[in-house]
Design a protein around this motif. Sequence first.
Motif, short mmCIF file in Angstrom:
data_model
loop_
_atom_site.label_atom_id
_atom_site.label_comp_id
_atom_site.label_asym_id
_atom_site.label_seq_id
_atom_site.Cartn_x
_atom_site.Cartn_y
_atom_site.Cartn_z
N SER A 11 18.28 25.77 -9.98
CA SER A 11 19.08 26.28 -11.10
C SER A 11 18.21 26.91 -12.17
CB SER A 11 19.88 25.14 -11.73
OG SER A 11 20.78 24.59 -10.80
N ILE A 12 18.83 27.82 -12.93
CA ILE A 12 18.21 28.49 -14.06
C ILE A 12 19.11 28.27 -15.27
CG2 ILE A 12 17.53 30.72 -15.04
CD1 ILE A 12 17.22 31.72 -12.11
N MET A 13 18.51 27.95 -16.41
CA MET A 13 19.27 27.76 -17.65
C MET A 13 19.07 28.97 -18.54
SD MET A 13 21.26 25.70 -19.11
CE MET A 13 22.00 25.48 -20.68
N VAL A 14 20.16 29.60 -18.93
CA VAL A 14 20.15 30.71 -19.87
C VAL A 14 20.82 30.17 -21.13
CG1 VAL A 14 20.90 33.08 -20.32
CG2 VAL A 14 20.35 32.36 -17.98
N ASP A 15 20.03 29.95 -22.19
CA ASP A 15 20.52 29.27 -23.39
C ASP A 15 20.39 30.21 -24.58
OD1 ASP A 15 21.55 27.22 -24.89
OD2 ASP A 15 19.64 26.16 -25.10
N GLY A 16 21.54 30.63 -25.10
CA GLY A 16 21.52 31.56 -26.22
C GLY A 16 22.44 31.15 -27.33
N PRO A 17 22.57 32.00 -28.34
CA PRO A 17 23.41 31.68 -29.49
C PRO A 17 24.89 31.53 -29.13
CG PRO A 17 22.40 33.86 -29.73
CD PRO A 17 21.89 33.27 -28.47
N GLU A 18 25.32 32.16 -28.04
CA GLU A 18 26.73 32.07 -27.63
C GLU A 18 27.01 30.87 -26.75
OE1 GLU A 18 24.74 33.72 -24.16
OE2 GLU A 18 24.56 34.24 -26.25
#
Length: 145
Positions: A11-18
Amino acid sequence: MLVLSQERGNSIMVDGPEGGCLLTLLQVRGAEVSLLVSHSPAAGKLESWTATLVREATVKVGSTAEVTLVDVRAEKARLGINASKETSVHRLEVWEAIKRENRRASGGDAEDGLAGSPVPRPGDPKPPSLDVRLEGPPAAEGGGE
């Protein structure tokens, strides 16, 4: 574009302001790849869907990130991720290690689970009545013969 090579189940985590988005590689079939996309746009809300990608196909995840299938080699898929500067992109195990370290540095519990709930463990120190220690041989009682 950040390109990561992933095997099935990783898995890959994409963590942003949204909000956060977890991308899990479900299957590699020839030139096709199936991704499970789990997106959390708001606290307490989770949206999940699967996306089937062929080479050079792109899927939008969150409001500021896109994932493109760059290449497929044997059982590995190379995924390209375009995201805003405010968005972090990490393999899941790296993201979890960063979160643990941030909690430890801020004085929080380093063993909180992924959802933020504390991992139950026995209290320390034990009450004196339950604390058994050996401090040498027991003293003889009642004198001698």
